[in-house]
Scaffold this motif. Sequence first.
Motif, PDB file in Angstrom:
ATOM      1  N   GLY A 132     -13.462   7.759  15.210  1.00 30.67           N
ATOM      2  CA  GLY A 132     -11.627   7.205  14.685  1.00 30.67           C
ATOM      3  C   GLY A 132     -11.741   5.942  15.775  1.00 30.67           C
ATOM      4  O   GLY A 132     -10.309   5.269  16.433  1.00 30.67           O
ATOM      5  N   ALA A 133     -12.682   5.336  16.329  1.00 29.57           N
ATOM      6  CA  ALA A 133     -12.045   4.655  17.184  1.00 29.57           C
ATOM      7  C   ALA A 133     -12.981   2.939  16.401  1.00 29.57           C
ATOM      8  O   ALA A 133     -13.286   2.510  15.663  1.00 29.57           O
ATOM      9  CB  ALA A 133     -14.181   4.385  18.269  1.00 29.57           C
ATOM     10  N   GLN A 134     -11.658   1.873  16.914  1.00 35.07           N
ATOM     11  CA  GLN A 134     -11.241   0.660  16.266  1.00 35.07           C
ATOM     12  C   GLN A 134     -12.970  -0.078  16.598  1.00 35.07           C
ATOM     13  O   GLN A 134     -13.212  -0.475  17.901  1.00 35.07           O
ATOM     14  CB  GLN A 134     -10.188  -0.792  16.777  1.00 35.07           C
ATOM     15  N   LEU A 135     -13.291  -0.778  15.795  1.00 36.73           N
ATOM     16  CA  LEU A 135     -14.512  -1.392  15.700  1.00 36.73           C
ATOM     17  C   LEU A 135     -14.197  -2.660  16.244  1.00 36.73           C
ATOM     18  O   LEU A 135     -13.115  -3.286  15.784  1.00 36.73           O
ATOM     19  CB  LEU A 135     -15.296  -1.784  14.340  1.00 36.73           C
ATOM     20  N   SER A 136     -14.597  -3.888  17.667  1.00 34.41           N
ATOM     21  CA  SER A 136     -14.659  -5.261  17.399  1.00 34.41           C
ATOM     22  C   SER A 136     -15.009  -5.880  16.381  1.00 34.41           C
ATOM     23  O   SER A 136     -15.961  -5.819  16.008  1.00 34.41           O
ATOM     24  CB  SER A 136     -15.106  -5.295  18.778  1.00 34.41           C
ATOM     25  N   ASP A 145     -22.773  -0.290   9.300  1.00 33.11           N
ATOM     26  CA  ASP A 145     -22.999   0.712   8.750  1.00 33.11           C
ATOM     27  C   ASP A 145     -21.386   1.869   9.600  1.00 33.11           C
ATOM     28  O   ASP A 145     -22.130   3.051   8.289  1.00 33.11           O
ATOM     29  CB  ASP A 145     -24.465   1.390   8.632  1.00 33.11           C
ATOM     30  N   THR A 146     -21.577   1.635  10.625  1.00 36.18           N
ATOM     31  CA  THR A 146     -20.544   2.742  11.230  1.00 36.18           C
ATOM     32  C   THR A 146     -19.397   2.308  10.440  1.00 36.18           C
ATOM     33  O   THR A 146     -18.280   3.534  11.273  1.00 36.18           O
ATOM     34  CB  THR A 146     -20.845   3.113  12.960  1.00 36.18           C
ATOM     35  N   ILE A 147     -18.518   1.605   9.855  1.00 38.67           N
ATOM     36  CA  ILE A 147     -17.481   1.642   9.469  1.00 38.67           C
ATOM     37  C   ILE A 147     -17.427   2.593   8.217  1.00 38.67           C
ATOM     38  O   ILE A 147     -18.303   3.058   7.175  1.00 38.67           O
ATOM     39  CB  ILE A 147     -17.495   0.113   8.675  1.00 38.67           C
ATOM     40  N   ARG A 148     -15.751   3.337   8.781  1.00 37.45           N
ATOM     41  CA  ARG A 148     -15.422   4.008   7.271  1.00 37.45           C
ATOM     42  C   ARG A 148     -14.324   4.176   7.350  1.00 37.45           C
ATOM     43  O   ARG A 148     -14.201   4.589   5.505  1.00 37.45           O
ATOM     44  CB  ARG A 148     -15.768   5.723   8.973  1.00 37.45           C
ATOM     45  N   VAL A 149     -13.686   3.338   8.060  1.00 37.95           N
ATOM     46  CA  VAL A 149     -12.116   3.308   7.615  1.00 37.95           C
ATOM     47  C   VAL A 149     -11.896   2.175   7.216  1.00 37.95           C
ATOM     48  O   VAL A 149     -12.334   0.524   8.539  1.00 37.95           O
ATOM     49  CB  VAL A 149     -10.983   4.238   8.290  1.00 37.95           C
ATOM     50  N   VAL A 150     -11.468   0.878   6.359  1.00 32.10           N
ATOM     51  CA  VAL A 150     -10.711  -0.141   6.630  1.00 32.10           C
ATOM     52  C   VAL A 150      -9.091  -0.097   6.162  1.00 32.10           C
ATOM     53  O   VAL A 150      -8.685   0.164   5.221  1.00 32.10           O
ATOM     54  CB  VAL A 150     -12.060  -0.854   5.368  1.00 32.10           C
ATOM     55  N   GLN A 151      -9.289  -0.507   7.486  1.00 30.65           N
ATOM     56  CA  GLN A 151      -7.049  -0.912   7.377  1.00 30.65           C
ATOM     57  C   GLN A 151      -7.199  -2.184   6.840  1.00 30.65           C
ATOM     58  O   GLN A 151      -7.982  -3.050   7.278  1.00 30.65           O
ATOM     59  CB  GLN A 151      -7.283  -0.980   8.447  1.00 30.65           C
ATOM     60  N   VAL A 152      -6.011  -2.692   5.934  1.00 29.41           N
ATOM     61  CA  VAL A 152      -5.388  -3.419   5.461  1.00 29.41           C
ATOM     62  C   VAL A 152      -4.360  -4.124   5.639  1.00 29.41           C
ATOM     63  O   VAL A 152      -3.556  -3.156   5.685  1.00 29.41           O
ATOM     64  CB  VAL A 152      -5.565  -3.838   3.877  1.00 29.41           C
ATOM     65  N   SER A 153      -3.669  -4.990   6.449  1.00 35.04           N
ATOM     66  CA  SER A 153      -2.007  -5.601   6.418  1.00 35.04           C
ATOM     67  C   SER A 153      -1.931  -6.689   6.283  1.00 35.04           C
ATOM     68  O   SER A 153      -2.539  -7.580   6.249  1.00 35.04           O
ATOM     69  CB  SER A 153      -1.407  -5.009   7.424  1.00 35.04           C
ATOM     70  N   ALA A 154      -0.912  -7.084   4.969  1.00 33.69           N
ATOM     71  CA  ALA A 154      -0.348  -8.339   4.737  1.00 33.69           C
ATOM     72  C   ALA A 154       0.799  -8.536   4.425  1.00 33.69           C
ATOM     73  O   ALA A 154       1.560  -7.753   4.204  1.00 33.69           O
ATOM     74  CB  ALA A 154      -0.997  -8.094   2.581  1.00 33.69           C
ATOM     75  N   THR A 155       0.787  -9.344   4.977  1.00 34.76           N
ATOM     76  CA  THR A 155       2.582 -10.174   5.176  1.00 34.76           C
ATOM     77  C   THR A 155       2.595 -11.437   3.425  1.00 34.76           C
ATOM     78  O   THR A 155       2.115 -12.233   3.986  1.00 34.76           O
ATOM     79  CB  THR A 155       3.286  -9.552   6.280  1.00 34.76           C
ATOM     80  N   VAL A 156       3.665 -11.361   3.016  1.00 34.57           N
ATOM     81  CA  VAL A 156       4.092 -11.983   1.915  1.00 34.57           C
ATOM     82  C   VAL A 156       5.162 -12.562   2.449  1.00 34.57           C
ATOM     83  O   VAL A 156       6.059 -11.643   2.463  1.00 34.57           O
ATOM     84  CB  VAL A 156       3.547 -11.678   0.649  1.00 34.57           C
ATOM     85  N   THR A 157       5.870 -13.891   2.024  1.00 37.54           N
ATOM     86  CA  THR A 157       7.171 -14.624   2.533  1.00 37.54           C
ATOM     87  C   THR A 157       7.529 -15.552   1.392  1.00 37.54           C
ATOM     88  O   THR A 157       6.074 -16.294   0.933  1.00 37.54           O
ATOM     89  CB  THR A 157       6.958 -15.485   3.994  1.00 37.54           C
ATOM     90  N   GLN A 158       8.708 -14.424   0.471  1.00 39.83           N
ATOM     91  CA  GLN A 158       8.893 -16.486  -0.448  1.00 39.83           C
ATOM     92  C   GLN A 158      10.140 -16.847   0.021  1.00 39.83           C
ATOM     93  O   GLN A 158      11.029 -15.953  -0.381  1.00 39.83           O
ATOM     94  CB  GLN A 158       8.552 -15.746  -2.104  1.00 39.83           C
ATOM     95  N   GLY A 159      10.395 -17.787   0.466  1.00 35.34           N
ATOM     96  CA  GLY A 159      11.682 -18.643   1.033  1.00 35.34           C
ATOM     97  C   GLY A 159      12.087 -17.357   2.193  1.00 35.34           C
ATOM     98  O   GLY A 159      11.086 -17.568   2.642  1.00 35.34           O
ATOM     99  N   ASN A 160      13.351 -16.679   1.590  1.00 33.06           N
ATOM    100  CA  ASN A 160      13.407 -15.633   2.626  1.00 33.06           C
ATOM    101  C   ASN A 160      13.695 -14.257   2.603  1.00 33.06           C
ATOM    102  O   ASN A 160      13.965 -13.762   3.356  1.00 33.06           O
ATOM    103  CB  ASN A 160      15.640 -16.362   3.392  1.00 33.06           C
ATOM    104  N   GLU A 161      12.585 -14.305   2.273  1.00 32.09           N
ATOM    105  CA  GLU A 161      12.264 -12.841   1.380  1.00 32.09           C
ATOM    106  C   GLU A 161      10.611 -12.361   2.552  1.00 32.09           C
ATOM    107  O   GLU A 161       9.905 -13.423   2.429  1.00 32.09           O
ATOM    108  CB  GLU A 161      12.292 -12.455   0.045  1.00 32.09           C
ATOM    109  N   THR A 162      10.728 -11.166   3.370  1.00 30.32           N
ATOM    110  CA  THR A 162       9.123 -11.394   3.908  1.00 30.32           C
ATOM    111  C   THR A 162       8.954  -9.654   3.525  1.00 30.32           C
ATOM    112  O   THR A 162      10.201  -9.117   4.125  1.00 30.32           O
ATOM    113  CB  THR A 162       9.297 -11.343   5.163  1.00 30.32           C
ATOM    114  N   ILE A 163       7.912  -9.420   3.044  1.00 33.50           N
ATOM    115  CA  ILE A 163       7.448  -8.231   2.648  1.00 33.50           C
ATOM    116  C   ILE A 163       6.081  -7.776   3.402  1.00 33.50           C
ATOM    117  O   ILE A 163       5.105  -8.463   3.567  1.00 33.50           O
ATOM    118  CB  ILE A 163       7.541  -7.738   1.126  1.00 33.50           C
ATOM    119  N   THR A 164       5.750  -6.906   4.128  1.00 40.13           N
ATOM    120  CA  THR A 164       4.957  -6.284   4.844  1.00 40.13           C
ATOM    121  C   THR A 164       4.116  -4.812   4.215  1.00 40.13           C
ATOM    122  O   THR A 164       4.661  -3.836   4.187  1.00 40.13           O
ATOM    123  CB  THR A 164       4.672  -5.871   6.572  1.00 40.13           C
ATOM    124  N   ILE A 165       3.134  -4.760   3.317  1.00 44.38           N
ATOM    125  CA  ILE A 165       2.595  -3.796   3.479  1.00 44.38           C
ATOM    126  C   ILE A 165       1.198  -3.397   3.979  1.00 44.38           C
ATOM    127  O   ILE A 165       0.334  -4.152   4.089  1.00 44.38           O
ATOM    128  CB  ILE A 165       2.659  -3.834   1.944  1.00 44.38           C
TER     129      ILE A 165
END
Length: 169
Positions: A132-136, A145-165
């Motif tokens: 559960g430790a964050q890898l640098s 080989d120790t990676i067990r979870v890949v976290q993804v964060s994405a933010t899209v902006t079009q015009g004045n609309e911004t969404i993060t997933i």
Amino acid sequence: SRSVRHFNVFDTCGFSLVELMIVLGLCALFLGAVFETVITGLRAVSAADRREAIRQQLTSALERLVRDISAANNVDAADSDEFQFDTASVNDVEYTYDSANDTLSRDDAATSQRVILRNLTAFDFSYVDSGGAQLSEPVAGSAEDTIRVVQVSATVTQGNETITIEDAV
């Protein structure tokens, strides 16, 4: 006996010009208010449609990314803006965030590189080990080989609309 009727201009029925102007002015105010309400509603619907299109684009790209990462069996490179891995069916699957062009691209040994997401204002891969430790980053060598979870964060902006997933695999 015959009666004579006298016609007087001031006894006629109808509206005066002033009364007619007042009614027309009130109608114009009413129609202006109705028009403004309709325009405001149409703008709100248009903004909601734009938000939904952005969310759909982002969700579709991340679903593809998550599906590919779920099939990974060997990690070749792991950084905050790049993740390269092999699957049982395809070698060298690579996702790369290009901050200069605000794009996320997918490339593999079987097909040419293609942009799967545009208008990104932020994108990040982060990695967690089995404890559960964050890898640098960058994660290199035997640490891959120790990676067990890949976290993804994405933010899209079009015009004045911004969404993060955000998602984790």
